[in-house]
Motif scaffolding. Structure first.
Motif, short mmCIF file in Angstrom:
data_model
loop_
_atom_site.label_atom_id
_atom_site.label_comp_id
_atom_site.label_asym_id
_atom_site.label_seq_id
_atom_site.Cartn_x
_atom_site.Cartn_y
_atom_site.Cartn_z
N GLN A 1 0.74 -1.14 -0.10
CA GLN A 1 -0.23 -0.05 0.24
C GLN A 1 1.01 1.34 0.25
O GLN A 1 0.01 2.52 0.31
CB GLN A 1 -1.02 -0.13 1.22
CG GLN A 1 -1.92 -0.20 0.42
CD GLN A 1 -2.89 -0.90 1.97
OE1 GLN A 1 -2.64 -0.52 3.22
NE2 GLN A 1 -3.86 -1.87 1.61
N LEU A 2 2.51 1.41 0.60
CA LEU A 2 3.06 2.59 0.53
C LEU A 2 3.62 2.78 -0.86
O LEU A 2 4.07 1.52 -2.29
CB LEU A 2 4.60 2.19 0.86
CG LEU A 2 3.69 1.80 2.26
CD1 LEU A 2 5.02 1.59 3.46
CD2 LEU A 2 3.20 3.22 3.44
N ASP A 3 3.60 3.58 -0.82
CA ASP A 3 4.06 4.72 -2.28
C ASP A 3 5.52 4.33 -2.77
O ASP A 3 6.46 3.85 -0.96
CB ASP A 3 4.20 6.48 -2.66
CG ASP A 3 3.25 6.64 -2.86
OD1 ASP A 3 1.62 5.79 -2.92
OD2 ASP A 3 2.43 7.61 -2.55
N VAL A 4 6.17 3.89 -3.95
CA VAL A 4 7.69 3.67 -4.01
C VAL A 4 8.07 4.29 -4.65
O VAL A 4 7.77 5.20 -5.46
CB VAL A 4 7.09 2.23 -5.12
CG1 VAL A 4 8.46 1.36 -5.63
CG2 VAL A 4 7.02 1.01 -4.59
N ILE A 5 8.95 4.16 -4.19
CA ILE A 5 10.63 5.44 -4.30
C ILE A 5 11.27 5.22 -5.29
O ILE A 5 11.31 5.63 -6.10
CB ILE A 5 10.68 6.37 -3.25
CG1 ILE A 5 9.71 7.09 -2.85
CG2 ILE A 5 11.64 7.65 -3.13
CD1 ILE A 5 9.47 7.44 -0.98
N ASP A 6 11.72 4.31 -4.92
CA ASP A 6 13.14 3.84 -6.28
C ASP A 6 13.17 2.32 -5.42
O ASP A 6 12.07 1.54 -4.28
CB ASP A 6 14.20 4.09 -4.57
CG ASP A 6 15.74 4.18 -5.63
OD1 ASP A 6 15.18 3.58 -6.59
OD2 ASP A 6 16.07 4.64 -5.17
N ILE A 7 14.17 1.19 -6.05
CA ILE A 7 14.12 -0.10 -5.76
C ILE A 7 15.60 -0.01 -5.91
O ILE A 7 16.34 0.44 -7.22
CB ILE A 7 13.45 -0.50 -6.79
CG1 ILE A 7 11.57 -0.61 -6.52
CG2 ILE A 7 13.57 -1.73 -7.16
CD1 ILE A 7 10.40 -1.41 -7.04
N GLU A 8 16.47 -1.10 -4.77
CA GLU A 8 17.45 -1.25 -5.03
C GLU A 8 17.69 -2.79 -4.96
O GLU A 8 17.07 -3.88 -4.15
CB GLU A 8 18.25 -1.40 -3.55
CG GLU A 8 19.36 0.22 -4.36
CD GLU A 8 19.89 0.80 -2.71
OE1 GLU A 8 19.43 2.09 -3.13
OE2 GLU A 8 20.33 -0.26 -1.90
N TYR A 9 18.82 -3.62 -5.50
CA TYR A 9 18.49 -5.22 -5.20
C TYR A 9 20.40 -5.16 -4.61
O TYR A 9 21.33 -5.51 -5.58
CB TYR A 9 19.20 -5.63 -6.79
CG TYR A 9 18.01 -5.77 -7.74
CD1 TYR A 9 16.65 -6.11 -7.58
CD2 TYR A 9 18.50 -4.61 -9.07
CE1 TYR A 9 15.10 -5.69 -8.49
CE2 TYR A 9 17.11 -4.02 -9.86
CZ TYR A 9 16.19 -4.75 -9.49
OH TYR A 9 14.92 -5.16 -10.29
N GLN A 10 19.94 -4.90 -3.20
CA GLN A 10 21.05 -5.34 -2.68
C GLN A 10 21.55 -6.58 -2.85
O GLN A 10 21.73 -7.94 -3.06
CB GLN A 10 20.29 -5.42 -1.28
CG GLN A 10 21.32 -5.30 -0.21
CD GLN A 10 20.75 -4.64 1.10
OE1 GLN A 10 20.45 -5.63 1.90
NE2 GLN A 10 20.51 -3.40 2.03
N GLY A 11 22.91 -6.45 -2.77
CA GLY A 11 24.43 -7.88 -2.95
C GLY A 11 24.42 -7.78 -4.43
O GLY A 11 25.37 -8.67 -4.64
N ILE A 12 23.89 -7.54 -5.71
CA ILE A 12 23.85 -7.53 -6.78
C ILE A 12 25.47 -7.59 -7.62
O ILE A 12 24.88 -7.65 -8.41
CB ILE A 12 22.71 -6.75 -7.40
CG1 ILE A 12 22.56 -7.34 -8.83
CG2 ILE A 12 23.13 -5.04 -7.92
CD1 ILE A 12 21.39 -8.41 -8.81
N GLU A 13 25.87 -6.38 -7.29
CA GLU A 13 27.44 -6.02 -7.80
C GLU A 13 27.96 -7.14 -7.34
O GLU A 13 29.03 -7.40 -8.21
CB GLU A 13 28.16 -4.49 -6.85
CG GLU A 13 27.16 -3.07 -7.27
CD GLU A 13 25.84 -3.32 -6.19
OE1 GLU A 13 26.23 -4.06 -5.08
OE2 GLU A 13 25.21 -2.21 -6.34
N SER A 14 28.14 -7.77 -6.44
CA SER A 14 29.36 -8.39 -5.82
C SER A 14 28.70 -10.67 -6.54
O SER A 14 29.66 -11.05 -5.78
CB SER A 14 28.92 -8.54 -4.53
OG SER A 14 28.91 -8.98 -3.56
N ALA A 15 27.14 -10.03 -6.76
CA ALA A 15 26.65 -11.65 -7.13
C ALA A 15 26.98 -12.09 -8.37
O ALA A 15 27.65 -11.47 -9.09
CB ALA A 15 25.14 -11.93 -7.42
N LYS A 16 27.74 -13.62 -8.56
CA LYS A 16 28.24 -14.47 -10.00
C LYS A 16 26.99 -14.70 -9.90
O LYS A 16 26.07 -15.51 -9.64
CB LYS A 16 29.22 -14.73 -9.16
CG LYS A 16 30.30 -14.31 -8.73
CD LYS A 16 31.40 -15.16 -8.77
CE LYS A 16 31.66 -16.23 -7.25
NZ LYS A 16 31.61 -15.29 -5.99
#
Ligand code: GDP
Ligand code: CA
Length: 319
Positions: A162-177
């Motif tokens: 129900q909350l507005d979405v301001i931004d989305i991030e994929y935590q851990g994505i930079e180091s994911a193989k």
């Protein structure tokens, strides 16, 4: 036909519908799924992987069909006791479902990879379509709302989207193989089908794993997506809010924008058929058909036609 290779990129509920359709189509033996792990989270010390479990329970016919997630014939004795003990129990985890999470967590602590755990759970439920993971590393979607950053499940389940979405991030994505299996599968595909899943948090999170989107772009596969929007609305879930927060329109054009670097065809609902001209101008092939999948027959019928459409248009493009 030389060996055909089909890949389905899938999230949870929309992904599982497409997966079941392919499992009951003539293309079942050619198909492998790449699932989303970025909705994963820890509850009561247990590692929960909702989209992967939705795929496994659906394909194993153990899903609660009313809800679209969780086990059928489920009870909630453990959760009720945890509530009495004063624990946060907004994430509904049933007794049978908890066995999955206990098993997953136990193997994880023994150092077994998420891919291998997925295989063992799929085998337990008699799932024959292989389910590959984009990565064995931990990637977790975070949603920025007016209440601050929330984990995906806090946003989705606790706050009911129900909350507005301001931004989305994929935590851990930079180091994911990326997994070798996922990269090879994509590279070897004749057709890549994108399920009618959330383009930002389900498909977007798969593609964001390093090298995965590039593999899709560089593969010789014909890429066809089924739109998760019908008449500019989601069937269920927050894809509309998330598209908006990403600056995309909530219609076929918004879906095209998410996938335009690799998309060959978009499948849209009859109700959206006026979008065909614009999509065709962008160079896409367009399949207009009813896209709401409720019954097993509707799932198998739509997904069979999606693959047949892809194969015939791939041939035309090659000619
Ligand atoms: P989640 O991980 O459980 O949220 O599920 P997905 O990401 O796989 O799919 C969510 C999306 O599926 C939503 O945007 C829905 O609009 C879409 N969806 C669900 N069922 C259907 C269906 O039968 N047809 C179409 N076209 N879209 C669907
Ligand atoms: Ca999901």
């Amino acid at each position: 036909m030389a060996e055909l290779t089909i890949t389905l990129l899938a999230g949870g509920v929309g992904g599982a519908k497409a997966a079941e359709g392919l499992a009951n189509s003539p293309f079942a033996s050619a198909t492998k799924i790449i699932g989303n792990i970025a909705d994963d989270d820890e509850f009561h010390g247990l590692w929960v992987s909702p989209d992967i479990d939705t795929l496994i329970y659906s394909l194993g016919d153990q899903i609660d069909r009313q809800q679209g997630w969780g086990r059928k014939n489920e009870t909630h004795q453990v959760l009720n006791e945890l509530t009495v003990l004063g624990q946060d129990t907004w994430m509904t985890l049933g007794d049978l479902d908890l066995a999955t999470h206990i098993y997953r967590t136990h193997l994880k602590h023994q150092g077994v990879s998420a891919s291998e755990i997925t295989q063992r759970l799929a085998a337990r439920h008699g799932v024959t379509l292989p389910i590959l993971l984009p990565t064995d590393d931990v990637v977790q979607t975070q949603v920025k709302t007016p209440k601050g950053w929330l984990s995906f499940q806090e946003f989705f389940v606790r706050e009911h989207c129900q909350l507005d979405v301001i931004d989305i991030e994929y935590q851990g994505i930079e180091s994911a193989k990326p997994t070798r299996e996922a990269l090879e599968q994509i590279a070897n595909s004749d057709v890549i089908v994108i399920a009618p899943s959330n383009p930002i948090v389900s498909i977007g999170a798969i593609l964001a794993v390093p090298d995965i989107q590039q593999a899709v772009e560089q593969s010789g596969a014909y890429v066809i997506a089924v739109s998760p929007l019908i008449g500019g609305k989601t069937v269920k879930g927050p894809a509309d809010k998330m598209l908006e927060s990403a600056g995309k329109s909530i219609d076929s054009k918004g879906i095209y924008d998410c996938y335009h670097t690799f998309l060959n065809a978009l499948v849209i609902d009859e109700i959206d058929q006026t979008d065909t001209a614009w999509l065709t101008e962008q160079g896409l092939d367009v399949l207009v058909t009813p896209t709401l999948m409720k019954t097993p027959e509707e799932k198998a019928d739509l997904m069979s036609r999606v693959v047949e459409f892809a194969l015939s248009h791939k041939k035309q493009r090659a000619a």
